[in-house]
Design an enzyme around this catalytic site. Structure first.
Site, mmCIF file in Angstrom:
data_model
loop_
_atom_site.group_PDB
_atom_site.id
_atom_site.type_symbol
_atom_site.label_atom_id
_atom_site.label_comp_id
_atom_site.label_asym_id
_atom_site.label_seq_id
_atom_site.Cartn_x
_atom_site.Cartn_y
_atom_site.Cartn_z
ATOM 1 N N ASP A 156 0.822 -1.212 0.000
ATOM 2 C CA ASP A 156 0.000 0.000 0.000
ATOM 3 C C ASP A 156 0.856 1.262 0.000
ATOM 4 O O ASP A 156 2.051 1.206 0.240
ATOM 5 C CB ASP A 156 -0.863 0.067 1.268
ATOM 6 C CG ASP A 156 -1.765 -1.130 1.459
ATOM 7 O OD1 ASP A 156 -1.380 -2.242 1.087
ATOM 8 O OD2 ASP A 156 -2.859 -0.940 2.005
ATOM 9 N N ASP A 216 -1.332 -2.280 -3.897
ATOM 10 C CA ASP A 216 -2.609 -2.363 -3.182
ATOM 11 C C ASP A 216 -3.173 -0.943 -2.998
ATOM 12 O O ASP A 216 -2.883 -0.064 -3.808
ATOM 13 C CB ASP A 216 -2.366 -3.076 -1.837
ATOM 14 C CG ASP A 216 -3.573 -3.878 -1.381
ATOM 15 O OD1 ASP A 216 -4.697 -3.563 -1.790
ATOM 16 O OD2 ASP A 216 -3.389 -4.818 -0.590
#
Ligand SMILES: *[C@@H]1O[C@H](CO)[C@@H](O)[C@H](O)[C@H]1NC(C)=O
Ligand SMILES: *[C@@H]1O[C@H](CO)[C@@H](O)[C@H](O)[C@H]1NC(C)=O
Ligand SMILES: *[C@@H]1O[C@H](CO)[C@@H](O)[C@H](O)[C@H]1NC(C)=O
Ligand SMILES: *[C@@H]1O[C@H](CO)[C@@H](O)[C@H](O)[C@H]1NC(C)=O
Ligand SMILES: *[C@@H]1O[C@H](CO)[C@@H](O)[C@H](O)[C@H]1NC(C)=O
Ligand SMILES: *[C@@H]1O[C@H](CO)[C@@H](O)[C@H](O)[C@H]1NC(C)=O
Length: 628
Positions: free
Chosen positions: A412, A431
């Site tokens: 992320d 992500d």
């Protein structure tokens, strides 16, 4: 396993390196050039331990160097004087293969010991990598790029993304010259040779579509030829090249070396015993191995990575200071870790939201702030950053931050806790990229290169109260989604279903609300996912999209899972009556204005919002949203 053992011998050669060309190793000479600039106007740097190796892990003391690109930089006023700027490279899985145990290169993830799916499939087989270089300047510069493969460097063969930068390009002999103006925000851009693109195709349009490739017969998902069912979902340079130009740092980003603990290059130990408040990594290479990371002593509040520092490590703060910092133009690389390296389980690939390794981690004191500036994070093995503790009073001040080589799936962007300001960022990201989970956040000037999962902006997973969020000036320069699936929608902006119970969207909390949430001035280049994919877990009082332009939308056929999942799937799933506007008199609900797909403006008047705009909003919400 891809060529395990092959690279170990290769790594011993410092000058001779092996570069596979279409799978056949060939020997090339690397010049030990290192004429770098270190003036008041321009700073570049070099690593004498560059290793060219596109297949296997590099030696501890080496830095993976681009096998494809060389870069020199000069100031625009003196374009005859060019200085070397080291071009780093990152490869999928860092050449490790899909392994389970960092100490055992033969420990293949087989679905028993760990989840086989690290979301990398064909990338190693088609030779994907990401190179980057970084320099500092006070003035306009000229970046000189040469290629080792003999391909064309003519400007007609090159696209710089974001395309709006429109930098001047010229050819000079075998080099491409790019004039980069000065900017106080720096520039983060991709140089893309059009004879070096890979078009990603998927085998079938389903939730777990996989890419196919026609390049490597022994590789994953090989097909001898493509057919019409294998739709193109994105295109990227095979050998990416990112250029990061930054202004010289302001004093608050550079600690005094005098009072700092200066780390010795090489294997790093003992950072948990340091008594100083500043840990200073000078130029050079540092590592901790794939079975350790730096847990800093509680005295340490500031980690500084000087230009030319390359640290194979992850950083964990233990300080309770209100002023935590991580600055400098060095690189923090996760390349020695396996995917999801679990610090509680010998750093093996066993996913844990809590103990899988974050490149940046801390346990914050009440009211603390983390300032991050200048750094590059490479090859994160998991979520790149998470703090713990009293997060509602913790904030982030992030600027000129770069994430590269995020080939693994669950990689992320950084968290944006309440009152955070995040700007001038480049994310290569697997992500959720921009995580809007908290209130009072300003996020601006983001350049995003998205791989195959999760949205660019995420606000779901849990029922939340979120107020006053602006995400402004975002350039998505690539995306290659394998599907646009619910209940975890892959879209520009999305809210995933409940993390606790993903099969149910019926646990929304209608006492919570999202309000004053603005997404403004967005561009998405190439093939892009749908604008919205929302499983609402709370009311949406007012959400504004203004000035969003998408070059081309991904085919509707990749929208699988729910029949009408793109926005507000709740009613079809027996969800509670989550409201657009209802609970907040005078609020507008959802407003989408100046939304363009290609040249076409999407609007209710034109009645193209669904067919052309892919806005499949439930009829349930009629009257509480508008596209204008
Ligand atoms: C350049 O190379 C020389 C000789 O190998 C070395 O002494 C010097 O430290 C290098 N400089 C940089 C900036 O790497
Ligand atoms: C231009 O760069 C060259 C090479 O470094 C240097 O010798 C020269 O002094 C520079 N000229 C100016 C005007 O800065
Ligand atoms: C899987 O884990 C078991 C138990 O830890 C171990 O004995 C075995 O070698 C592992 N297999 C692989 C392929 O890593
Ligand atoms: C909204 O958030 C921004 C960014 O943190 C902040 O500067 C501003 O003061 C906030 N506005 C209100 C009304 O709280
Ligand atoms: C969002 O945009 C609206 C309309 O331009 C504006 O009134 C509001 O202040 C903005 N909110 C934030 C948080 O920027
Ligand atoms: C949208 O773009 C127009 C034209 O460039 C600009 O005037 C306006 O301020 C932008 N809207 C927002 C919310 O930034």
């Amino acid at each position: 396993m891809h060529l395990a053992g092959f690279g170990r011998a290769v790594g011993l050669l410092s000058v001779l390196s092996i570069t596979p060309v279409h799978g056949h190793p060939s020997l090339i000479w690397r010049q030990a050039v290192n004429r770098t600039a270190d003036s008041a106007e321009l700073k570049t740097w070099w690593h004498n331990t560059g290793e060219i190796n596109t297949r296997t892990p590099v030696k501890n003391e080496n830095v993976r160097q681009s096998h494809m690109y060389s870069v020199q930089v000069g100031t625009a006023s003196n374009a005859t004087g060019f200085y070397d700027s080291f071009v780093y490279e990152s490869i999928p899985r860092n050449g490790n293969g899909n392994i389970f145990d960092p100490t055992d290169p033969n420990s293949v993830c087989n679905g028993q010991n760990c989840s086989k799916d690290d979301q990398i499939t064909i990338e190693p087989d088609i030779g994907v990598d990401m190179a980057w270089t970084q320099y500092l300047a006070t003035t306009a510069t000229v970046v000189k790029v040469t290629r080792s493969d003999g391909g064309s460097v003519d400007p007609s063969n090159v696209i710089i993304r974001p395309t709006t930068l429109a930098f001047d390009m010229q050819r000079s002999g075998n080099a491409l010259l790019i004039t980069v103006p000065y900017s106080e925000s720096g520039y983060r851009f991709s140089v893309e040779f059009q004879d070096n693109l890979w078009q990603y195709r998927i085998r079938k349009d389903s939730l777990n579509s996989q890419y196919v490739q026609n390049k490597s017969p022994n590789g994953e998902n090989y097909v001898a030829s493509y057919d019409d069912s294998m739709s193109i979902v994105g295109a990227e340079p095979t050998n990416a090249l990112m250029i990061f130009m930054s202004p010289f740092p302001r004093p608050e980003y550079v600690p005094s070396i005098d009072s700092a603990y200066q780390v010795r290059t090489g294997l790093v130990t003992g950072l948990d015993k340091v008594s100083e408040s500043i840990v200073y990594f000078g130029p050079g290479v540092y590592w901790l191995t794939g079975s350790a990371h730096a847990i800093l002593s509680s005295s340490v509040t500031w980690v500084y990575l000087a230009p030319g520092a390359y640290i194979k490590d992850a950083i964990q703060y233990e300080s309770q200071s209100l002023d935590l910092r991580a600055t400098g133009f060095g690189v923090l690389s996760g390349e020695q870790y396996v995917y999801q390296a679990n610090t509680a389980q010998q750093y093996r690939n066993i996913k844990s939201d809590d103990t899988s390794l974050k490149m940046w981690r801390g346990h914050s004191a009440r009211g603390a702030k983390w300032t991050v500036h200048g750094l590059t994070t490479n090859a994160p093995p998991f979520n790149s950053m998470d703090f713990y503790g009293d997060l509602n009073s913790f904030s982030i001040d992030a600027s000129d931050y770069k994430q590269v080589g995020a080939f693994f799936g669950q990689t992320d962007g950084i968290q944006m806790y309440p009152n955070s300001h995040v700007r001038d960022i480049f994310y290569h990201v697997g992500d959720d990229a921009i995580k809007t989970y908290y209130s009072n956040v300003l996020c601006e000037r983001m350049t995003v290169w998205k791989t195959n999962n999760a949205p660019i902006v995420q606000f779901g997973w849990y029922q939340r109260d979120i107020d006053n969020v602006t995400v402004d000036a975002v350039d998505v320069i690539h995306a290659r989604y394998i599907s646009q699936a619910a209940p975890w929608p892959r879209a520009l902006v999305a809210s995933a279903a409940s993390y606790v119970n993903p099969d149910s969207t019926s646990i929304a909390d209608s006492t919570k609300r999202l309000s004053n949430y603005n997404i403004t001035n967005w561009r998405c280049e190439g093939i892009c996912p749908a604008l919205l994919g929302i499983n609402p877990l709370q009311n949406i009082d007012n959400m504004l999209f203004s000035n969003v332009s998408v070059e081309k939308l991904l085919s509707d056929a990749t929208q699988v899972g729910f029949s009408t999942f793109r926005v507000f799937t709740d009613s079809a799933r027996g969800n509670k009556p989550i409201a657009l506007g209802d609970n907040s008199p005078g609020k507008l609900g959802l407003v989408i204005e100046n939304f363009y797909v290609g040249e076409e403006k999407i609007s209710m008047e034109a009645k193209n919002w669904n067919a052309k705009g892919h806005l499949g909003i439930d009829e349930h919400y009629d009257g509480r949203w508008t596209v204008r």
